[in-house]
Design a protein around this motif. Structure first.
Motif, PDB file in Angstrom:
ATOM      1  N   ALA A   6       0.836  -1.210   0.000  1.00 19.83           N
ATOM      2  CA  ALA A   6       0.000   0.000   0.000  1.00 19.83           C
ATOM      3  C   ALA A   6       0.865   1.252   0.000  1.00 19.83           C
ATOM      4  N   ALA A   7       1.986   1.228   0.724  1.00 22.07           N
ATOM      5  CA  ALA A   7       2.885   2.387   0.748  1.00 22.07           C
ATOM      6  C   ALA A   7       3.460   2.664  -0.638  1.00 22.07           C
ATOM      7  N   MET A   8       3.772   1.613  -1.380  1.00 24.48           N
ATOM      8  CA  MET A   8       4.274   1.806  -2.744  1.00 24.48           C
ATOM      9  C   MET A   8       3.188   2.423  -3.639  1.00 24.48           C
ATOM     10  N   VAL A   9       1.946   1.962  -3.465  1.00 24.31           N
ATOM     11  CA  VAL A   9       0.829   2.522  -4.237  1.00 24.31           C
ATOM     12  C   VAL A   9       0.626   3.989  -3.871  1.00 24.31           C
ATOM     13  N   VAL A  10       0.722   4.305  -2.576  1.00 27.97           N
ATOM     14  CA  VAL A  10       0.563   5.692  -2.122  1.00 27.97           C
ATOM     15  C   VAL A  10       1.651   6.579  -2.709  1.00 27.97           C
ATOM     16  N   LEU A  11       2.885   6.097  -2.710  1.00 24.62           N
ATOM     17  CA  LEU A  11       3.977   6.884  -3.305  1.00 24.62           C
ATOM     18  C   LEU A  11       3.711   7.151  -4.779  1.00 24.62           C
ATOM     19  N   LEU A  12       3.262   6.143  -5.479  1.00 19.43           N
ATOM     20  CA  LEU A  12       2.959   6.303  -6.899  1.00 19.43           C
ATOM     21  C   LEU A  12       1.810   7.301  -7.099  1.00 19.43           C
ATOM     22  N   CYS A  13       0.765   7.177  -6.286  1.00 19.54           N
ATOM     23  CA  CYS A  13      -0.384   8.090  -6.400  1.00 19.54           C
ATOM     24  C   CYS A  13       0.001   9.527  -6.084  1.00 19.54           C
ATOM     25  N   SER A  14       0.850   9.730  -5.077  1.00 18.43           N
ATOM     26  CA  SER A  14       1.255  11.100  -4.739  1.00 18.43           C
ATOM     27  C   SER A  14       2.108  11.695  -5.854  1.00 18.43           C
ATOM     28  N   PHE A  15       2.939  10.879  -6.488  1.00 17.94           N
ATOM     29  CA  PHE A  15       3.740  11.362  -7.612  1.00 17.94           C
ATOM     30  C   PHE A  15       2.836  11.733  -8.792  1.00 17.94           C
ATOM     31  N   ILE A  16       1.870  10.865  -9.090  1.00 15.15           N
ATOM     32  CA  ILE A  16       0.947  11.132 -10.203  1.00 15.15           C
ATOM     33  C   ILE A  16       0.134  12.391  -9.929  1.00 15.15           C
ATOM     34  N   ALA A  17      -0.352  12.542  -8.688  1.00 15.24           N
ATOM     35  CA  ALA A  17      -1.150  13.729  -8.335  1.00 15.24           C
ATOM     36  C   ALA A  17      -0.323  14.998  -8.466  1.00 15.24           C
ATOM     37  N   SER A  18       0.906  14.970  -7.967  1.00 16.94           N
ATOM     38  CA  SER A  18       1.738  16.182  -8.040  1.00 16.94           C
ATOM     39  C   SER A  18       2.083  16.521  -9.483  1.00 16.94           C
ATOM     40  N   GLN A  19       2.304  15.517 -10.319  1.00 14.33           N
ATOM     41  CA  GLN A  19       2.614  15.795 -11.728  1.00 14.33           C
ATOM     42  C   GLN A  19       1.396  16.369 -12.457  1.00 14.33           C
ATOM     43  N   ALA A  20       0.200  15.866 -12.140  1.00 15.86           N
ATOM     44  CA  ALA A  20      -1.022  16.399 -12.766  1.00 15.86           C
ATOM     45  C   ALA A  20      -1.249  17.846 -12.358  1.00 15.86           C
ATOM     46  N   VAL A  21      -1.066  18.141 -11.072  1.00 14.76           N
ATOM     47  CA  VAL A  21      -1.226  19.526 -10.595  1.00 14.76           C
ATOM     48  C   VAL A  21      -0.175  20.420 -11.228  1.00 14.76           C
ATOM     49  N   LEU A  22       1.055  19.942 -11.333  1.00 16.81           N
ATOM     50  CA  LEU A  22       2.118  20.746 -11.942  1.00 16.81           C
ATOM     51  C   LEU A  22       1.797  21.054 -13.402  1.00 16.81           C
ATOM     52  N   ARG A  23       1.338  20.047 -14.143  1.00 22.59           N
ATOM     53  CA  ARG A  23       0.968  20.270 -15.554  1.00 22.59           C
ATOM     54  C   ARG A  23      -0.121  21.327 -15.680  1.00 22.59           C
ATOM     55  N   ASP A  24      -1.174  21.196 -14.852  1.00 20.57           N
ATOM     56  CA  ASP A  24      -2.294  22.148 -14.906  1.00 20.57           C
ATOM     57  C   ASP A  24      -1.838  23.561 -14.553  1.00 20.57           C
ATOM     58  N   HIS A  25      -1.063  23.674 -13.484  1.00 15.81           N
ATOM     59  CA  HIS A  25      -0.619  25.004 -13.055  1.00 15.81           C
ATOM     60  C   HIS A  25       0.349  25.632 -14.053  1.00 15.81           C
ATOM     61  N   LEU A  26       1.228  24.828 -14.632  1.00 13.19           N
ATOM     62  CA  LEU A  26       2.154  25.387 -15.628  1.00 13.19           C
ATOM     63  C   LEU A  26       1.393  25.865 -16.862  1.00 13.19           C
ATOM     64  N   ALA A  27       0.341  25.142 -17.250  1.00  9.20           N
ATOM     65  CA  ALA A  27      -0.481  25.584 -18.378  1.00  9.20           C
ATOM     66  C   ALA A  27      -1.146  26.919 -18.052  1.00  9.20           C
ATOM     67  N   GLN A  28      -1.639  27.061 -16.818  1.00  9.79           N
ATOM     68  CA  GLN A  28      -2.247  28.327 -16.406  1.00  9.79           C
ATOM     69  C   GLN A  28      -1.214  29.452 -16.354  1.00  9.79           C
ATOM     70  N   VAL A  29      -0.018  29.145 -15.851  1.00 13.80           N
ATOM     71  CA  VAL A  29       1.054  30.151 -15.800  1.00 13.80           C
ATOM     72  C   VAL A  29       1.379  30.630 -17.208  1.00 13.80           C
ATOM     73  N   ASN A  30       1.529  29.697 -18.144  1.00 14.72           N
ATOM     74  CA  ASN A  30       1.845  30.075 -19.530  1.00 14.72           C
ATOM     75  C   ASN A  30       0.727  30.919 -20.143  1.00 14.72           C
TER      76      ASN A  30
END
Length: 195
Positions: free
Chosen positions: A43-67
């Motif tokens: 479960a900890a490995m799944v959580v690490l993967l999910c947190s990475f995916i969530a942060s990358q999705a938020v980063l993509r969205d925010h960078l698009a808004q910044v641009n």
């Protein structure tokens, strides 16, 4: 005489410590901890993967808004025209400013308290020449992504830790109840044979 061969090495002892094996004194509840540890690790490995995916999705969205904000917004120099009456704030105050040819655009904005009439102040405007906040930066987008990933990680970790603690409490309670029940059966015989 020697003590005889040691049964297994360090790894074998470690394995027996983690996984109870065929010990005749082993109870069904003794299997809970190694199985729970295995499930918790997965479960900890799944959580690490999910947190990475969530942060990358938020980063993509925010960078698009910044641009998009950097494309749509531009900075102009406005001149302070008048103070807004009744505004006695200690740090910022509202003033009317004008920009463009002969102050064709006018708006009310907040400026530092020390700003005087006729001072120039930089403001950001959109394509329709309306005042807007400054565009966000890439570091703000990165910070938002890090916050999102940390929130997923900490929230999931707290839930997993709580579930593990609750399950362990239940198993220990069951184990103690089983020991008490067995002692009620065996205790009188043991006391009789061993004064």
């Amino acid at each position: 005489m020697g003590a005889g061969p040691v049964s297994g090495g360090v790894l074998a002892r470690l394995r027996r410590g983690v996984w109870p094996g065929a010990n005749p004194l082993r109870r069904r509840t003794d299997l809970f901890e190694p199985v729970a540890l295995l499930v918790l690790s997965a479960a900890a490995m799944v959580v690490l993967l999910c947190s990475f995916i969530a942060s990358q999705a938020v980063l993509r969205d925010h960078l698009a808004q910044v641009n998009a904000e950097h494309v749509d917004r531009h900075q102009v120099t406005a001149r302070v025209l008048s103070a807004v009456p009744g505004d006695d704030a200690a740090v910022v105050r509202s003033v009317a400013v004008g920009w463009g040819a002969e102050a064709e655009h006018v708006a009310v904005i907040e400026v530092p308290t020390g700003t005087q009439l006729a001072d120039s102040v930089p403001i950001w405007v959109d394509p329709q020449d309306r005042p807007v906040p400054p565009p966000r930066t890439r570091s703000e987008a990165t910070q938002a992504a890090g916050t999102a990933g940390a929130a997923v990680l900490l929230g999931s970790g707290a839930v997993l830790g709580g579930l593990f603690a609750a399950a362990r409490w239940y198993v220990v309670k069951r184990r103690l109840a089983a020991w008490e029940e067995e002692w009620a059966k065996i205790g009188p015989h043991w006391r009789h044979h061993h004064p």
